[in-house]
Design a protein around this motif. Structure first.
Motif, PDB file in Angstrom:
ATOM      1  N   ALA A   1      -8.752  -0.813  -4.871  1.00  0.00           N
ATOM      2  CA  ALA A   1      -8.847   0.588  -5.539  1.00  0.00           C
ATOM      3  C   ALA A   1      -7.350   1.012  -5.800  1.00  0.00           C
ATOM      4  O   ALA A   1      -6.999   1.403  -6.780  1.00  0.00           O
ATOM      5  CB  ALA A   1      -9.471   1.660  -4.749  1.00  0.00           C
ATOM      6  N   LEU A   2      -6.425   0.703  -4.723  1.00  0.00           N
ATOM      7  CA  LEU A   2      -4.942   0.964  -5.079  1.00  0.00           C
ATOM      8  C   LEU A   2      -4.309  -0.110  -6.017  1.00  0.00           C
ATOM      9  O   LEU A   2      -3.608   0.351  -7.126  1.00  0.00           O
ATOM     10  CB  LEU A   2      -4.235   0.521  -3.603  1.00  0.00           C
ATOM     11  N   VAL A   3      -4.892  -1.107  -5.989  1.00  0.00           N
ATOM     12  CA  VAL A   3      -4.236  -2.358  -7.029  1.00  0.00           C
ATOM     13  C   VAL A   3      -4.743  -1.838  -8.100  1.00  0.00           C
ATOM     14  O   VAL A   3      -4.087  -1.726  -9.391  1.00  0.00           O
ATOM     15  CB  VAL A   3      -4.867  -3.532  -6.562  1.00  0.00           C
ATOM     16  N   GLU A   4      -6.237  -1.460  -8.557  1.00  0.00           N
ATOM     17  CA  GLU A   4      -6.730  -1.126  -9.663  1.00  0.00           C
ATOM     18  C   GLU A   4      -6.019   0.316 -10.400  1.00  0.00           C
ATOM     19  O   GLU A   4      -5.652   0.343 -11.480  1.00  0.00           O
ATOM     20  CB  GLU A   4      -8.302  -0.830  -9.786  1.00  0.00           C
TER      21      GLU A   4
ATOM     22  N   ALA B   1      -0.710   0.162   6.978  1.00  0.00           N
ATOM     23  CA  ALA B   1      -0.137  -0.836   6.105  1.00  0.00           C
ATOM     24  C   ALA B   1      -0.931  -1.546   5.627  1.00  0.00           C
ATOM     25  O   ALA B   1      -0.552  -1.940   4.386  1.00  0.00           O
ATOM     26  CB  ALA B   1       0.919  -1.361   6.835  1.00  0.00           C
ATOM     27  N   THR B   2      -2.018  -1.921   6.150  1.00  0.00           N
ATOM     28  CA  THR B   2      -2.845  -2.836   5.657  1.00  0.00           C
ATOM     29  C   THR B   2      -4.181  -2.370   5.311  1.00  0.00           C
ATOM     30  O   THR B   2      -5.362  -2.147   6.080  1.00  0.00           O
ATOM     31  CB  THR B   2      -3.169  -4.200   6.689  1.00  0.00           C
ATOM     32  N   PRO B   3      -4.627  -1.888   4.130  1.00  0.00           N
ATOM     33  CA  PRO B   3      -5.989  -1.263   3.700  1.00  0.00           C
ATOM     34  C   PRO B   3      -6.915  -2.373   3.907  1.00  0.00           C
ATOM     35  O   PRO B   3      -6.852  -3.624   3.620  1.00  0.00           O
ATOM     36  CB  PRO B   3      -5.729  -0.886   2.320  1.00  0.00           C
ATOM     37  N   GLN B   4      -8.258  -1.664   4.125  1.00  0.00           N
ATOM     38  CA  GLN B   4      -9.320  -2.604   4.099  1.00  0.00           C
ATOM     39  C   GLN B   4      -9.547  -3.028   2.532  1.00  0.00           C
ATOM     40  O   GLN B   4      -9.074  -2.507   1.598  1.00  0.00           O
ATOM     41  CB  GLN B   4     -10.529  -2.098   4.710  1.00  0.00           C
TER      42      GLN B   4
ATOM     43  N   ALA C   1       0.749  -1.279  -0.073  1.00  0.00           N
ATOM     44  CA  ALA C   1      -0.144  -0.063   0.081  1.00  0.00           C
ATOM     45  C   ALA C   1       0.878   1.199   0.146  1.00  0.00           C
ATOM     46  O   ALA C   1       0.626   2.081  -0.772  1.00  0.00           O
ATOM     47  CB  ALA C   1      -0.808   0.024   1.095  1.00  0.00           C
ATOM     48  N   LYS C   2       2.017   1.173   0.812  1.00  0.00           N
ATOM     49  CA  LYS C   2       2.722   2.440   0.713  1.00  0.00           C
ATOM     50  C   LYS C   2       3.488   2.608  -0.472  1.00  0.00           C
ATOM     51  O   LYS C   2       3.334   3.753  -1.013  1.00  0.00           O
ATOM     52  CB  LYS C   2       3.932   2.345   1.845  1.00  0.00           C
TER      53      LYS C   2
ATOM     54  N   TYR D   1      -0.708   6.233   4.753  1.00  0.00           N
ATOM     55  CA  TYR D   1      -0.229   5.158   4.060  1.00  0.00           C
ATOM     56  C   TYR D   1       1.130   5.724   3.379  1.00  0.00           C
ATOM     57  O   TYR D   1       1.909   5.031   3.324  1.00  0.00           O
ATOM     58  CB  TYR D   1      -1.098   5.019   2.866  1.00  0.00           C
ATOM     59  N   ARG D   2       1.286   6.967   2.821  1.00  0.00           N
ATOM     60  CA  ARG D   2       2.496   7.532   2.387  1.00  0.00           C
ATOM     61  C   ARG D   2       3.535   7.553   3.420  1.00  0.00           C
ATOM     62  O   ARG D   2       4.909   7.031   3.154  1.00  0.00           O
ATOM     63  CB  ARG D   2       2.422   8.825   1.767  1.00  0.00           C
TER      64      ARG D   2
END
Length: 196
Positions: free
Chosen positions: A83-86, A74-77, A36-37, A68-69
């Motif tokens: 959304a981060l992956v996409e 560290a662990t998003p829901q 995520a970071k 997150y930055r």
């Protein structure tokens, strides 16, 4: 609005859209950021370091992006993780993606492997509807249509008829050499993969 309420359920794309996204990921020369970071840091570079713009894009608060930055979260829901992956994958290696899409649209086409329930429309057809596993090439003309629709934000329902036409042309009518007037539709897709 709290981050918990904003991060409820992950949006689901259809199987055809997911398969197209997987095919694009396979052409990357290096994998997209995983944590995520690193995803947030990468997306911030694409958003010209605007935490506000990235927060709006992800559907979270600016403070969440900043956490997150900084690495304090560290662990998003699930919804934020999806959304981060996409978003990271949609921004990753744009030139490599563009080159593969251009080649598929102009010269090489794509391959599709699908396991689904196929139904046929044709006068005098003796082929019953059933589940089939089909691997067949898609012509550059259809590849271009599919990729342009995907780029324009088409839904699963918009893409399926075009993919079905492409499969009908190459597999069932063998590029127009047999079964004139045959039309195949598919539903209940259990597996679909595209390859550039």
């Amino acid at each position: 609005m709290s981050d918990d309420k904003q991060q409820q359920s992950a949006p689901r794309r259809g199987k055809v859209l997911e398969a197209l996204a997987r095919a694009e990921r396979k052409v990357f020369t290096r994998p997209a950021p995983k944590s995520a970071k690193t995803q947030v840091k990468f997306l911030l570079t694409r958003a010209k370091e605007s935490t506000k713009a990235l927060a709006e894009r992800l559907g979270v608060s600016r403070r969440t992006v900043e956490r997150y930055r900084a690495g304090t979260l560290a662990t998003p829901q699930k919804r934020l993780q999806a959304a981060l992956v996409e978003e990271a994958e949609s921004e990753w290696k744009p030139q490599v993606r563009a080159r593969a899409r251009e080649q598929a649209s102009t010269s090489s086409g794509m391959m599709v492997e699908v396991t689904a329930y196929f139904r046929f429309t044709c006068t005098g057809s003796s082929d019953d509807s059933r589940i089939r596993t089909i691997t067949t090439p898609i012509s550059p003309t259809y590849a271009k249509q599919i990729l342009e629709l995907q780029e324009a934000g088409a839904t699963e329902e918009d893409l399926r008829p075009i993919v079905a036409e492409a499969i009908t042309e190459s597999y069932f009518t063998e590029w127009g050499t047999r079964a004139a007037g045959l039309r195949a539709d598919f539903t209940h897709v259990s597996k679909i993969e595209f390859r550039f």
